[in-house]
Design a protein around this motif. Structure first.
Motif, PDB file in Angstrom:
ATOM      1  N   SER A 409      26.669   0.622 -28.670  1.00 60.86           N
ATOM      2  CA  SER A 409      27.934   1.341 -28.898  1.00 60.86           C
ATOM      3  C   SER A 409      27.901   2.204 -30.151  1.00 60.86           C
ATOM      4  N   GLU A 410      26.893   2.036 -31.005  1.00 62.35           N
ATOM      5  CA  GLU A 410      26.821   2.776 -32.264  1.00 62.35           C
ATOM      6  C   GLU A 410      25.987   4.047 -32.165  1.00 62.35           C
ATOM      7  N   PHE A 411      25.525   4.399 -30.974  1.00 64.80           N
ATOM      8  CA  PHE A 411      24.603   5.527 -30.863  1.00 64.80           C
ATOM      9  C   PHE A 411      25.208   6.824 -31.409  1.00 64.80           C
ATOM     10  N   ASP A 412      26.399   7.165 -30.969  1.00 66.35           N
ATOM     11  CA  ASP A 412      27.012   8.419 -31.419  1.00 66.35           C
ATOM     12  C   ASP A 412      27.213   8.420 -32.929  1.00 66.35           C
ATOM     13  N   ALA A 413      27.568   7.263 -33.484  1.00 64.79           N
ATOM     14  CA  ALA A 413      27.752   7.165 -34.933  1.00 64.79           C
ATOM     15  C   ALA A 413      26.430   7.396 -35.658  1.00 64.79           C
ATOM     16  N   GLN A 414      25.330   6.936 -35.082  1.00 64.80           N
ATOM     17  CA  GLN A 414      24.014   7.151 -35.705  1.00 64.80           C
ATOM     18  C   GLN A 414      23.625   8.624 -35.662  1.00 64.80           C
ATOM     19  N   VAL A 415      23.977   9.314 -34.569  1.00 59.96           N
ATOM     20  CA  VAL A 415      23.721  10.756 -34.500  1.00 59.96           C
ATOM     21  C   VAL A 415      24.488  11.470 -35.606  1.00 59.96           C
ATOM     22  N   SER A 416      25.749  11.101 -35.790  1.00 64.00           N
ATOM     23  CA  SER A 416      26.554  11.713 -36.854  1.00 64.00           C
ATOM     24  C   SER A 416      25.963  11.421 -38.222  1.00 64.00           C
ATOM     25  N   ARG A 417      25.509  10.204 -38.418  1.00 65.39           N
ATOM     26  CA  ARG A 417      24.903   9.842 -39.708  1.00 65.39           C
ATOM     27  C   ARG A 417      23.643  10.650 -39.965  1.00 65.39           C
ATOM     28  N   LEU A 418      22.851  10.882 -38.901  1.00 64.47           N
ATOM     29  CA  LEU A 418      21.636  11.680 -39.046  1.00 64.47           C
ATOM     30  C   LEU A 418      21.985  13.117 -39.440  1.00 64.47           C
ATOM     31  N   ARG A 419      23.037  13.676 -38.851  1.00 65.97           N
ATOM     32  CA  ARG A 419      23.436  15.042 -39.183  1.00 65.97           C
ATOM     33  C   ARG A 419      23.981  15.139 -40.605  1.00 65.97           C
ATOM     34  N   THR A 420      24.612  14.078 -41.070  1.00 61.87           N
ATOM     35  CA  THR A 420      25.072  14.060 -42.459  1.00 61.87           C
ATOM     36  C   THR A 420      23.882  14.049 -43.412  1.00 61.87           C
ATOM     37  N   TYR A 421      22.862  13.279 -43.062  1.00 58.85           N
ATOM     38  CA  TYR A 421      21.648  13.200 -43.889  1.00 58.85           C
ATOM     39  C   TYR A 421      20.860  14.501 -43.834  1.00 58.85           C
ATOM     40  N   ALA A 422      20.797  15.124 -42.649  1.00 57.11           N
ATOM     41  CA  ALA A 422      20.039  16.367 -42.462  1.00 57.11           C
ATOM     42  C   ALA A 422      20.965  17.404 -41.835  1.00 57.11           C
ATOM     43  N   PRO A 423      21.844  18.036 -42.632  1.00 57.15           N
ATOM     44  CA  PRO A 423      22.884  18.920 -42.076  1.00 57.15           C
ATOM     45  C   PRO A 423      22.361  20.162 -41.376  1.00 57.15           C
ATOM     46  N   HIS A 424      21.084  20.495 -41.565  1.00 57.34           N
ATOM     47  CA  HIS A 424      20.531  21.659 -40.884  1.00 57.34           C
ATOM     48  C   HIS A 424      20.272  21.397 -39.406  1.00 57.34           C
ATOM     49  N   LEU A 425      20.259  20.133 -38.979  1.00 51.42           N
ATOM     50  CA  LEU A 425      20.018  19.811 -37.572  1.00 51.42           C
ATOM     51  C   LEU A 425      21.219  20.212 -36.724  1.00 51.42           C
ATOM     52  N   THR A 426      20.972  20.850 -35.582  1.00 49.73           N
ATOM     53  CA  THR A 426      22.046  21.090 -34.628  1.00 49.73           C
ATOM     54  C   THR A 426      22.411  19.764 -33.960  1.00 49.73           C
ATOM     55  N   GLN A 427      23.551  19.737 -33.303  1.00 56.90           N
ATOM     56  CA  GLN A 427      23.961  18.539 -32.588  1.00 56.90           C
ATOM     57  C   GLN A 427      22.915  18.149 -31.535  1.00 56.90           C
ATOM     58  N   ASP A 428      22.402  19.151 -30.797  1.00 54.22           N
ATOM     59  CA  ASP A 428      21.410  18.858 -29.762  1.00 54.22           C
ATOM     60  C   ASP A 428      20.122  18.288 -30.357  1.00 54.22           C
ATOM     61  N   ASN A 429      19.668  18.854 -31.488  1.00 53.02           N
ATOM     62  CA  ASN A 429      18.421  18.372 -32.088  1.00 53.02           C
ATOM     63  C   ASN A 429      18.593  16.976 -32.679  1.00 53.02           C
ATOM     64  N   ALA A 430      19.746  16.733 -33.299  1.00 52.14           N
ATOM     65  CA  ALA A 430      19.994  15.394 -33.846  1.00 52.14           C
ATOM     66  C   ALA A 430      20.064  14.372 -32.713  1.00 52.14           C
ATOM     67  N   TRP A 431      20.719  14.749 -31.613  1.00 52.09           N
ATOM     68  CA  TRP A 431      20.813  13.849 -30.459  1.00 52.09           C
ATOM     69  C   TRP A 431      19.426  13.550 -29.907  1.00 52.09           C
ATOM     70  N   ARG A 432      18.588  14.571 -29.779  1.00 54.25           N
ATOM     71  CA  ARG A 432      17.237  14.359 -29.235  1.00 54.25           C
ATOM     72  C   ARG A 432      16.414  13.459 -30.149  1.00 54.25           C
ATOM     73  N   LEU A 433      16.478  13.683 -31.450  1.00 56.78           N
ATOM     74  CA  LEU A 433      15.724  12.837 -32.377  1.00 56.78           C
ATOM     75  C   LEU A 433      16.188  11.392 -32.294  1.00 56.78           C
ATOM     76  N   MET A 434      17.490  11.172 -32.207  1.00 52.13           N
ATOM     77  CA  MET A 434      17.991   9.801 -32.125  1.00 52.13           C
ATOM     78  C   MET A 434      17.626   9.172 -30.790  1.00 52.13           C
ATOM     79  N   ARG A 435      17.645   9.963 -29.696  1.00 47.25           N
ATOM     80  CA  ARG A 435      17.280   9.425 -28.386  1.00 47.25           C
ATOM     81  C   ARG A 435      15.786   9.090 -28.310  1.00 47.25           C
ATOM     82  N   ASN A 436      14.964   9.810 -29.025  1.00 45.79           N
ATOM     83  CA  ASN A 436      13.530   9.537 -28.997  1.00 45.79           C
ATOM     84  C   ASN A 436      13.123   8.447 -29.978  1.00 45.79           C
ATOM     85  N   TYR A 437      13.698   8.480 -31.178  1.00 38.33           N
ATOM     86  CA  TYR A 437      13.177   7.661 -32.275  1.00 38.33           C
ATOM     87  C   TYR A 437      14.167   6.645 -32.836  1.00 38.33           C
TER      88      TYR A 437
END
Length: 526
Positions: A409-437
């Motif tokens: 249930s925390e997946f979307d929150a982790q994507v948001s956290r990743l974008r906060t850490y790396a704000p240059h990532l687009t939503q699609d790229n952050a989602w792909r990185l979280m889905r892969n890794y």
């Protein structure tokens, strides 16, 4: 921990391994992970890349196998449904729930039979957390919109989706983190059996260098080559046989907008799935074709492409033809030969064959990706009387795979956290990185875009490529584009060529005893 391993000179390992695992597919990597986690010393060898054959050619499902109920495989389905629940929890980044729509065809299985099968499917696993089956009016429900008007009734049930080749890699990564020696592009040439040890010769396929090692036991998880390895290279006889069945898939531009997949019944009693794939596509498969040729040289046939197109066109308003296929893949499934006359009816259950007349060997016949973790536990149960260290307790049921240390249930929150850490990532790229890794995406992403290095297309950066080379045994653009990801569907020829050049340059640099790249990861090459 280094993932790049070279056998530089002929040598003999001084200390015997407890276990030599042959085969870097899902079963071999799952067994290696479980064994090393119980304290065993493990060497795993794979002649090609991890998941380079059967384990990357699946329909990408973590499922009980609804159609297996028709063949009374209740034990297998129950085990698979229980494993589905466990895998959703330990790998929420690469495994997630999916709903499947089953249109009812009056000319095929009767509705009461489908309802009965789905009721069993919902209740064979007593702790099922996914939504249960519901009946559908396909003329009013949104899921019926893509379907032809003659399909009025249907059912919707739950199963799971998996990035299959990544599941293999994550098991190998966890095994290596816990101390296993994982060597890709390394072939078992031969092994001689003694009363207490195997003496094996392994060869690096890139350099040709050989090494002699000793192991207390061998696990033969060679998939389509299980029988050849057993009889030709190990000189061990077995009454069990493997039956090779080719399964092929096609990928076409997205056929429907909904997130649900579709399971389609065919007049030959087979079923075909149509599944949302990589946002822009639909994955369609699979076929069941007996295979008697080289398991390493397999591809889809024109007849299979036509079969899959016809299966889809029987149900969907939007027809497809072979011209719509943007990618296809095929693999050989090494099923346990139960003497079934029909390839589709061959059991998907597994048989574990132990020969302990001297130094023990366990051979894996059959299996399916959903039950790999339980298969590993059963394999260790059979080996434990002969390899005492394996008597340690089971541990993998609740142990997250690398990157999976968060609740589904925390997946979307982790994507948001990743974008906060790396704000240059687009939503699609952050989602792909979280889905892969999963959480390992934080080891790849950097706060500054400039630190990500060269870009190859679709958000693939040099930083990510370095990670795949150093942590995940990637050795070519093909490894990265088709097994560590599916970015080959998006990156053009120029980007793929640039990627291959970059990988070759990085591997050349890695031949020095110690190197450090600009990302700060230090790499020791054994």
């Amino acid at each position: 921990m280094s993932s790049i391993r070279e056998i530089s000179t002929p040598a003999e390992a001084a200390t015997p391994y407890d276990l030599l695992v042959v085969g870097g597919g899902i079963n071999g990597c799952g067994i290696a992970r479980d064994c090393v986690g119980r304290g065993a010393s493990v060497l795993l060898v794979e002649q090609d890349d991890l998941a380079s054959h059967t384990s990357s050619a699946s329909t990408k499902l973590i499922h009980g196998g609804l159609r297996y109920l028709e063949y009374y495989e209740f034990r297998l389905v129950r085990e698979a449904l229980i494993e589905r629940e466990r895998l959703l929890k330990i790998a929420p980044h690469i495994i997630w729930p999916m709903r499947f729509v089953l249109p009812h065809s009056k000319m095929l299985r009767p509705a009461w039979l489908l309802r009965t099968g789905l009721f069993l499917y919902d209740h064979l696993c007593t702790h099922m957390t996914l939504p249960k089956t519901r009946a559908l009016n396909l003329r009013t429900d949104i899921t019926g919109k893509p379907l032809r008007s003659e399909y009025v009734r249907g059912f919707e049930y739950s199963d799971g989706w998996v990035q299959d080749s990544r599941l293999v890699v994550l098991n190998a990564m966890d095994a290596a983190r816990r101390g296993a020696d994982v060597r890709t592009r390394t072939r078992l040439v031969k092994a001689e059996r003694g009363p207490n040890f195997w003496t094996a010769t392994i060869q690096n396929k890139d350099t040709g260098a050989t090494q002699t090692i000793k192991a207390r036991a061998i696990v033969n998880a060679a998939g389509p080559w299980v029988a050849e390895l057993l009889h030709d290279r190990l000189k061990v006889t077995s009454q069990n046989r493997v039956r090779l069945v080719k399964g092929s898939h096609i990928v076409v531009p997205r056929m429907f907008e909904s997130k649900q997949a579709y399971i389609l019944q065919n007049p030959d009693k087979r079923i075909v799935f149509a599944i949302p794939y990589e946002h822009d596509f639909t994955l369609i498969g699979t076929t069941d074709v007996p295979w008697e040729k080289d398991a390493g040289e397999v591809s889809i046939s024109p007849e299979e492409i036509n079969y899959l197109c016809e299966s889809v066109n029987r149900y969907f308003k939007q027809g497809i033809s072979p011209d719509d296929v943007v990618w296809s893949y095929a693999g050989v499934r090494p099923l346990y030969d139960d003497n079934s006359g029909n390839a589709s009816a061959v059991t998907r259950d597994y048989v574990l064959d132990v020969d302990a007349t001297a130094a023990p060997i366990l051979s894996v016949f059959g299996g399916k990706i959903t039950t790999f973790r339980k298969l590993a536990e059963h394999a260790i149960e059979k080996l434990a009387p002969h390899v005492s260290i394996l008597k340690a307790p089971e541990w993998t049921a609740d142990a997250a795979l690398p990157g999976g240390g968060f609740a589904p249930s925390e997946f979307d929150a982790q994507v948001s956290r990743l974008r906060t850490y790396a704000p240059h990532l687009t939503q699609d790229n952050a989602w792909r990185l979280m889905r892969n890794y999963g959480l390992c995406a934080f080891e790849i992403a950097t706060p500054s875009a400039g630190e990500m290095g060269q870009m190859f297309g679709k958000g693939l950066s040099a930083r990510e490529v370095d990670y795949l080379i150093e942590r995940e045994w990637a050795r070519s653009a093909q490894d990265i584009l088709w097994r560590r990801s599916k970015l080959g569907l998006f990156i053009d020829d120029a980007g793929q060529a640039a990627l291959q050049t970059y990988v070759e340059d990085r591997l050349h640099a890695a031949k020095s005893p110690v190197f450090e790249d600009r990302s700060g990861w230090q790499q020791n090459v054994a």
